[in-house]
Design a protein around this motif. Structure first.
Motif, PDB file in Angstrom:
ATOM      1  N   ALA A  33       0.833  -1.199   0.000  1.00  0.00           N
ATOM      2  CA  ALA A  33       0.000   0.000   0.000  1.00  0.00           C
ATOM      3  C   ALA A  33       0.869   1.251   0.000  1.00  0.00           C
ATOM      4  N   GLU A  72      -1.548   6.728 -13.292  1.00  0.00           N
ATOM      5  CA  GLU A  72      -1.653   5.533 -12.457  1.00  0.00           C
ATOM      6  C   GLU A  72      -2.191   5.904 -11.087  1.00  0.00           C
ATOM      7  N   GLY A  73      -2.901   4.978 -10.490  1.00  0.00           N
ATOM      8  CA  GLY A  73      -3.398   5.202  -9.142  1.00  0.00           C
ATOM      9  C   GLY A  73      -4.601   6.133  -9.109  1.00  0.00           C
ATOM     10  N   TYR A  74      -4.827   6.724  -7.931  1.00  0.00           N
ATOM     11  CA  TYR A  74      -6.009   7.542  -7.700  1.00  0.00           C
ATOM     12  C   TYR A  74      -5.619   8.746  -6.860  1.00  0.00           C
ATOM     13  N   LYS A 112     -10.633   9.331  -9.744  1.00  0.00           N
ATOM     14  CA  LYS A 112      -9.689   8.868 -10.751  1.00  0.00           C
ATOM     15  C   LYS A 112      -8.587   9.910 -10.892  1.00  0.00           C
ATOM     16  N   ASP A 159      -2.121   4.347  -4.353  1.00  0.00           N
ATOM     17  CA  ASP A 159      -1.922   3.321  -5.378  1.00  0.00           C
ATOM     18  C   ASP A 159      -3.196   2.554  -5.703  1.00  0.00           C
ATOM     19  N   SER A 160      -4.143   2.537  -4.765  1.00  0.00           N
ATOM     20  CA  SER A 160      -5.353   1.750  -5.009  1.00  0.00           C
ATOM     21  C   SER A 160      -6.522   2.282  -4.194  1.00  0.00           C
ATOM     22  N   ILE A 161      -7.702   1.847  -4.578  1.00  0.00           N
ATOM     23  CA  ILE A 161      -8.903   2.215  -3.831  1.00  0.00           C
ATOM     24  C   ILE A 161      -8.859   1.607  -2.434  1.00  0.00           C
ATOM     25  N   GLY A 162      -8.248   0.416  -2.338  1.00  0.00           N
ATOM     26  CA  GLY A 162      -8.115  -0.224  -1.025  1.00  0.00           C
ATOM     27  C   GLY A 162      -7.305   0.636  -0.064  1.00  0.00           C
ATOM     28  N   THR A 163      -6.211   1.203  -0.562  1.00  0.00           N
ATOM     29  CA  THR A 163      -5.395   2.085   0.271  1.00  0.00           C
ATOM     30  C   THR A 163      -6.195   3.309   0.700  1.00  0.00           C
ATOM     31  N   ASN A 196     -11.877  -1.909  -8.058  1.00  0.00           N
ATOM     32  CA  ASN A 196     -10.858  -2.940  -8.231  1.00  0.00           C
ATOM     33  C   ASN A 196     -10.387  -3.476  -6.884  1.00  0.00           C
ATOM     34  N   LEU A 197     -10.335  -4.774  -6.770  1.00  0.00           N
ATOM     35  CA  LEU A 197      -9.639  -5.444  -5.668  1.00  0.00           C
ATOM     36  C   LEU A 197     -10.245  -5.249  -4.283  1.00  0.00           C
TER      37      LEU A 197
END
Ligand SMILES: [Zn+2]
Length: 97
Positions: A2, A21-23, A37, A66-70, A88-89
């Motif tokens: 993360a 890349e990323g968000y 986005k 880096d991600s929606i999870g983070t 995603n994920l």
């Protein structure tokens, strides 16, 4: 792994958007953090300038993740209803919309 980092000036924002890349998470002291986005039209140069440069990030800031999870774990961010970042994920139940 993360990753999240604060975006401290317009130059950094421009580079991140070019990389595509990323968000981007926008935090605010008066409401929920929101994930967008990285190239969403709802991320406006004027708003960035006001929050980061003029207000000196005292009432909120911009972060690259880096991600929606983070974004969910680190910021408790909710998804932007305008640009609608993909789920995603992560489980959709992660988000209260
Ligand atoms: Zn958005």
């Amino acid at each position: 792994m993360a990753a999240a980092k604060e975006i401290r000036n317009f130059d950094e924002l421009s580079k991140l958007r070019l990389a595509d890349e990323g968000y981007i998470v926008i935090t605010d002291t008066t409401r929920h953090a929101i994930i967008h986005k990285v190239n969403a039209k709802c991320i406006k140069a004027d708003s960035f300038n006001l929050k980061v440069t003029i207000n000196g990030r005292r009432q909120g800031s911009y972060f690259w993740v880096d991600s929606i999870g983070t974004a969910a774990r680190e910021f408790g961010a909710i998804r932007c209803k305008v640009c609608k970042p993909e789920l995603n994920l992560v489980q959709p139940s992660t988000f209260d919309t």
